[in-house]
Write a protein that holds these residues in place. Structure first.
Motif, short mmCIF file in Angstrom:
data_model
loop_
_atom_site.label_atom_id
_atom_site.label_comp_id
_atom_site.label_asym_id
_atom_site.label_seq_id
_atom_site.Cartn_x
_atom_site.Cartn_y
_atom_site.Cartn_z
N UNK A 14 0.80 -1.13 -0.07
CA UNK A 14 -0.07 0.21 0.10
C UNK A 14 0.80 1.29 -0.04
N UNK A 15 1.90 1.07 0.60
CA UNK A 15 2.86 2.34 0.65
C UNK A 15 3.63 2.44 -0.53
N UNK A 16 4.70 1.57 -0.87
CA UNK A 16 5.63 1.54 -1.79
C UNK A 16 4.96 1.06 -3.15
N UNK A 17 3.97 0.59 -3.36
CA UNK A 17 3.48 0.00 -4.71
C UNK A 17 4.00 -1.17 -5.13
N UNK A 18 5.10 -1.81 -4.60
CA UNK A 18 5.73 -3.00 -4.63
C UNK A 18 4.95 -4.20 -4.93
N UNK A 19 4.99 -4.99 -5.65
CA UNK A 19 4.40 -6.45 -5.61
C UNK A 19 5.09 -7.23 -4.58
N UNK A 20 4.36 -7.82 -3.69
CA UNK A 20 5.37 -8.52 -2.69
C UNK A 20 4.49 -9.54 -1.79
N UNK A 21 5.07 -10.69 -1.29
CA UNK A 21 4.12 -11.73 -0.67
C UNK A 21 3.04 -11.35 0.24
#
Length: 215
Positions: A14-21
């Motif tokens: 939600x903060x960085x926009x990265x796709x993460x687990x």
């Protein structure tokens, strides 16, 4: 889904926009590392990709970014408690890499019922920050009475306990990520079905002319 090693659930930070687990219950993220090559040997072929991995208190999850060997391979989960023979390799020629094996939870899945060998190659920078974090988490699985790195990460105190190597580009999680609403991604990993019998004298069918897994 937690038992799956191929394509665990992903989400958007939600903060960085990265796709993460997508975070699991009681999980604390420790660091993220980019510019990684992943390889995994399966009973009937291999998987590979280029992207990033995330280290948490429970697992390492590689997430494909730049390249993947097949469209339905998005990520790979290595559960720390089921990780065997971890080794940091420093070849004379080529980049350093972490290797090991993982024991599948579901022996009937695409990983089979034996040890699955994998490697994570660091294409940029050193590992002086990542390696102590990784080996500390592994040791804490055996000695729960020791000061907990996982607790420090969960409480936002990672900067107090982590050694920071200036040559290591790992990104530390000084606060825990949250998944953006409705951003979960679940990708089924499909076995390949041959569309026609092999040609006379020919071998088995390959996908996109590479050596990727065909279960």
């Amino acid at each position: 889904l937690a038992a799956m090693a191929i394509n665990p659930t992903l989400a958007r930070d939600d903060a960085s926009g990265w796709i993460f687990p997508h975070p699991q219950s009681g999980e604390a993220f420790v660091c993220k590392r980019d510019e990684i090559d992943f390889k995994c040997q399966l009973p009937r072929g291999k998987l590979w990709g280029k992207g990033s991995f995330f280290l948490s208190s429970k697992r390492i999850v590689f997430v494909c970014g730049e390249k993947t060997c097949r469209q339905d391979f998005k990520s790979f989960e290595i559960v720390l408690a089921r990780l065997t023979s971890p080794k940091f390799n420093q070849p004379i020629f080529g980049a350093n890499y972490l290797s090991g094996s993982t024991i599948p939870i579901d022996g009937t899945g695409p990983l089979g019922d034996g040890e699955v060998k994998w490697s994570l190659t660091f294409n940029s920078g050193g590992c002086g920050t990542f390696l102590p974090l990784f080996y500390t988490l592994m040791s804490e699985l055996q000695d729960t009475a020791s000061p907990s790195l996982a607790s420090a990460a969960a409480e936002g105190r990672l900067n107090q306990v982590a050694f920071v190597d200036p040559s290591d580009p790992s990104v530390l999680y000084l606060s825990q990520p949250t998944a953006a609403p409705n951003s979960q991604q679940d990708t089924p990993f499909q076995p390949l079905e041959p569309s026609a019998p092999p040609a006379a004298g020919g071998g088995g069918q390959r996908r996109n002319g590479d050596n990727c897994a065909a279960m």
